[in-house]
Motif scaffolding. Sequence first.
Motif, PDB file in Angstrom:
ATOM      1  N   ALA A 160       0.832  -1.203   0.000  1.00 47.01           N
ATOM      2  CA  ALA A 160       0.000   0.000   0.000  1.00 47.01           C
ATOM      3  C   ALA A 160       0.867   1.254   0.000  1.00 47.01           C
ATOM      4  O   ALA A 160       0.545   2.258  -0.638  1.00 47.01           O
ATOM      5  CB  ALA A 160      -0.924  -0.005   1.225  1.00 47.01           C
ATOM      6  N   ASP A 161       2.018   1.194   0.685  1.00 49.50           N
ATOM      7  CA  ASP A 161       2.898   2.359   0.764  1.00 49.50           C
ATOM      8  C   ASP A 161       3.538   2.692  -0.580  1.00 49.50           C
ATOM      9  O   ASP A 161       3.803   3.864  -0.866  1.00 49.50           O
ATOM     10  CB  ASP A 161       4.001   2.128   1.800  1.00 49.50           C
ATOM     11  CG  ASP A 161       3.459   2.120   3.229  1.00 49.50           C
ATOM     12  OD1 ASP A 161       2.357   2.665   3.443  1.00 49.50           O
ATOM     13  OD2 ASP A 161       4.130   1.564   4.113  1.00 49.50           O
ATOM     14  N   ASP A 162       3.813   1.673  -1.375  1.00 48.60           N
ATOM     15  CA  ASP A 162       4.470   1.892  -2.669  1.00 48.60           C
ATOM     16  C   ASP A 162       3.481   1.933  -3.827  1.00 48.60           C
ATOM     17  O   ASP A 162       3.876   1.883  -4.997  1.00 48.60           O
ATOM     18  CB  ASP A 162       5.498   0.779  -2.934  1.00 48.60           C
ATOM     19  CG  ASP A 162       6.723   0.939  -2.062  1.00 48.60           C
ATOM     20  OD1 ASP A 162       7.016   2.077  -1.663  1.00 48.60           O
ATOM     21  OD2 ASP A 162       7.391  -0.075  -1.782  1.00 48.60           O
ATOM     22  N   TYR A 163       2.202   2.017  -3.502  1.00 47.39           N
ATOM     23  CA  TYR A 163       1.175   1.973  -4.540  1.00 47.39           C
ATOM     24  C   TYR A 163       1.403   3.010  -5.632  1.00 47.39           C
ATOM     25  O   TYR A 163       1.362   2.694  -6.826  1.00 47.39           O
ATOM     26  CB  TYR A 163      -0.221   2.178  -3.924  1.00 47.39           C
ATOM     27  CG  TYR A 163      -1.291   2.365  -4.980  1.00 47.39           C
ATOM     28  CD1 TYR A 163      -1.817   1.268  -5.654  1.00 47.39           C
ATOM     29  CD2 TYR A 163      -1.730   3.634  -5.329  1.00 47.39           C
ATOM     30  CE1 TYR A 163      -2.755   1.436  -6.654  1.00 47.39           C
ATOM     31  CE2 TYR A 163      -2.680   3.809  -6.326  1.00 47.39           C
ATOM     32  CZ  TYR A 163      -3.193   2.714  -6.983  1.00 47.39           C
ATOM     33  OH  TYR A 163      -4.114   2.882  -7.979  1.00 47.39           O
ATOM     34  N   THR A 164       1.634   4.257  -5.274  1.00 46.96           N
ATOM     35  CA  THR A 164       1.746   5.338  -6.255  1.00 46.96           C
ATOM     36  C   THR A 164       2.831   5.048  -7.284  1.00 46.96           C
ATOM     37  O   THR A 164       2.628   5.262  -8.489  1.00 46.96           O
ATOM     38  CB  THR A 164       2.044   6.679  -5.561  1.00 46.96           C
ATOM     39  OG1 THR A 164       0.962   6.984  -4.676  1.00 46.96           O
ATOM     40  CG2 THR A 164       2.174   7.804  -6.578  1.00 46.96           C
ATOM     41  N   TYR A 165       3.971   4.527  -6.853  1.00 42.95           N
ATOM     42  CA  TYR A 165       5.091   4.316  -7.760  1.00 42.95           C
ATOM     43  C   TYR A 165       4.889   3.076  -8.632  1.00 42.95           C
ATOM     44  O   TYR A 165       5.055   3.133  -9.857  1.00 42.95           O
ATOM     45  CB  TYR A 165       6.396   4.203  -6.955  1.00 42.95           C
ATOM     46  CG  TYR A 165       6.521   5.309  -5.938  1.00 42.95           C
ATOM     47  CD1 TYR A 165       6.566   6.640  -6.337  1.00 42.95           C
ATOM     48  CD2 TYR A 165       6.548   5.038  -4.568  1.00 42.95           C
ATOM     49  CE1 TYR A 165       6.645   7.674  -5.409  1.00 42.95           C
ATOM     50  CE2 TYR A 165       6.635   6.062  -3.631  1.00 42.95           C
ATOM     51  CZ  TYR A 165       6.671   7.373  -4.060  1.00 42.95           C
ATOM     52  OH  TYR A 165       6.735   8.388  -3.145  1.00 42.95           O
ATOM     53  N   MET A 166       4.516   1.960  -8.027  1.00 42.44           N
ATOM     54  CA  MET A 166       4.317   0.739  -8.807  1.00 42.44           C
ATOM     55  C   MET A 166       3.060   0.817  -9.664  1.00 42.44           C
ATOM     56  O   MET A 166       2.952   0.146 -10.684  1.00 42.44           O
ATOM     57  CB  MET A 166       4.261  -0.478  -7.882  1.00 42.44           C
ATOM     58  CG  MET A 166       5.620  -0.900  -7.344  1.00 42.44           C
ATOM     59  SD  MET A 166       6.860  -1.172  -8.633  1.00 42.44           S
ATOM     60  CE  MET A 166       6.141  -2.537  -9.537  1.00 42.44           C
ATOM     61  N   HIS A 167       2.103   1.631  -9.254  1.00 41.99           N
ATOM     62  CA  HIS A 167       0.910   1.858 -10.073  1.00 41.99           C
ATOM     63  C   HIS A 167       1.327   2.445 -11.419  1.00 41.99           C
ATOM     64  O   HIS A 167       0.801   2.049 -12.472  1.00 41.99           O
ATOM     65  CB  HIS A 167      -0.043   2.804  -9.346  1.00 41.99           C
ATOM     66  CG  HIS A 167      -1.236   3.230 -10.144  1.00 41.99           C
ATOM     67  ND1 HIS A 167      -2.218   2.353 -10.568  1.00 41.99           N
ATOM     68  CD2 HIS A 167      -1.606   4.456 -10.608  1.00 41.99           C
ATOM     69  CE1 HIS A 167      -3.141   3.016 -11.254  1.00 41.99           C
ATOM     70  NE2 HIS A 167      -2.785   4.293 -11.294  1.00 41.99           N
ATOM     71  N   SER A 168       2.270   3.356 -11.407  1.00 46.71           N
ATOM     72  CA  SER A 168       2.743   3.958 -12.656  1.00 46.71           C
ATOM     73  C   SER A 168       3.390   2.908 -13.550  1.00 46.71           C
ATOM     74  O   SER A 168       3.194   2.908 -14.776  1.00 46.71           O
ATOM     75  CB  SER A 168       3.752   5.075 -12.354  1.00 46.71           C
ATOM     76  OG  SER A 168       3.150   6.120 -11.624  1.00 46.71           O
ATOM     77  N   VAL A 169       4.152   1.999 -12.959  1.00 47.57           N
ATOM     78  CA  VAL A 169       4.797   0.931 -13.722  1.00 47.57           C
ATOM     79  C   VAL A 169       3.744  -0.012 -14.318  1.00 47.57           C
ATOM     80  O   VAL A 169       3.819  -0.395 -15.489  1.00 47.57           O
ATOM     81  CB  VAL A 169       5.772   0.137 -12.822  1.00 47.57           C
ATOM     82  CG1 VAL A 169       6.383  -1.036 -13.587  1.00 47.57           C
ATOM     83  CG2 VAL A 169       6.862   1.060 -12.289  1.00 47.57           C
ATOM     84  N   ALA A 170       2.751  -0.379 -13.506  1.00 47.10           N
ATOM     85  CA  ALA A 170       1.703  -1.290 -13.965  1.00 47.10           C
ATOM     86  C   ALA A 170       0.896  -0.679 -15.104  1.00 47.10           C
ATOM     87  O   ALA A 170       0.613  -1.344 -16.117  1.00 47.10           O
ATOM     88  CB  ALA A 170       0.775  -1.652 -12.803  1.00 47.10           C
ATOM     89  N   VAL A 171       0.514   0.578 -14.966  1.00 46.85           N
ATOM     90  CA  VAL A 171      -0.291   1.234 -16.005  1.00 46.85           C
ATOM     91  C   VAL A 171       0.524   1.389 -17.287  1.00 46.85           C
ATOM     92  O   VAL A 171       0.000   1.239 -18.395  1.00 46.85           O
ATOM     93  CB  VAL A 171      -0.819   2.601 -15.516  1.00 46.85           C
ATOM     94  CG1 VAL A 171      -1.518   3.353 -16.654  1.00 46.85           C
ATOM     95  CG2 VAL A 171      -1.791   2.396 -14.360  1.00 46.85           C
TER      96      VAL A 171
END
Length: 412
Positions: A160-171
């Motif tokens: 949950a803490d790294d959501y913002t960064y890994m979300h960008s990679v996933a998208v």
Amino acid sequence: MLKKISVHQLGLGMHLQEFCGSWMEHPFFRSSFVLTDPKDMAAILGSSIKEVWIDCDKGLDVAAGEAAVSEAESQAQVDDEIKQMAAGQRQIAPVSAVQELERAAKICQRSKQAVLTMFEEARMGNAVDVDGAKLLVEEITDSVSRNPGALISLARLKTADDYTYMHSVAVCAMMVALAKQLGLDEAQTRSCGLAGLLHDLGKAVMPMEVLNKPGKLSDAEFTIIKSHPVEGHKMLLGGVNVDPIVMEVCLHHHEKTDGSGYPDRQSGDQISLWARMGAVCDVYDAITSNRPYKSGWDPAEALRKMAEWTKGHFDPKVFQAFVKSMGIYPVGSLVRLTSGRIGVVMEQTGKSLTTPSVKVFFSTKSNMRIMPQLIDLSSPDTREKIAAREDPAQWRFADLNELWSGLPGVIW
């Protein structure tokens, strides 16, 4: 003028234009900078990179008399490489998910750190290093070309803490896969990947206590969060020659086809294809990921619910293409077969959206674990079919992610 030289010819004061090789092989997110720190020199020499490009117009040249690729030959090589990339001539051989997962895991790890650095730079008011981001997108695109399910599925396993960064990679990865499914050309596909990587750039300036709040946002807090597309767009406007597709997705990935989205309440055909693609990829990763205030949904269940929202939220044709790129049962989905065995989806087979490869590991008849077995549901010798989706929250298989990824304890 550009020159290709050995890393042993590098010296302080040289302008390093580009590393020769994968960005995963060197210790820097940025690849274009003047060497001023001896520690950076040591890091390059300690990496597996053997050659680099330097720009003699922006920094020091090699010492007089030292052998290097001639200036004319250097420029010819650069021009040829650029032409090959623009023409989409880079050939990527497809591989199985098992073969790609380990490499995808390394890409995820490096990508998270690269995006984290990029957001920190943006938070401090520095210009976005779009060239560095393009190198990252290239590596992600190559992974998706080899096997689309591997990296996309691994990127979902974020804290949950790294959501913002890994979300960008996933998208980014999903935008590449969706672009390929829609038949877009190589240049458009790379632009879509870059747009996915930078779509949430505005969150870099959102208050952390609001961005990571472990509960429902108040109306005032939601108003703040809704400003992130505009803030990200402002940051990109400050760059040089930023891709229009990237700008469009950043600003409008929260628009909805019924006009109820933001920031401009666009509807129907007012919303560009790129923004419609971004909307689908953004929502899918959001609802399948663990967030500070909720656990992510199972991938197959997420697609089912998104299908219910299609009217008014997503473009139906774009959503259909997205499902084809992911599969009705994406990698990592928990399913029950007609035999009563439970398994996890390992890979799409390419023959049908309903016949993926599944690793069964539990029998509902005996209510116990069984020896894992890989079953290709598309094989003519297989009588098994998927009977239903299963809710991982109800079964609580602690090793579910390890079963399909093969990577113990993987989480970013």
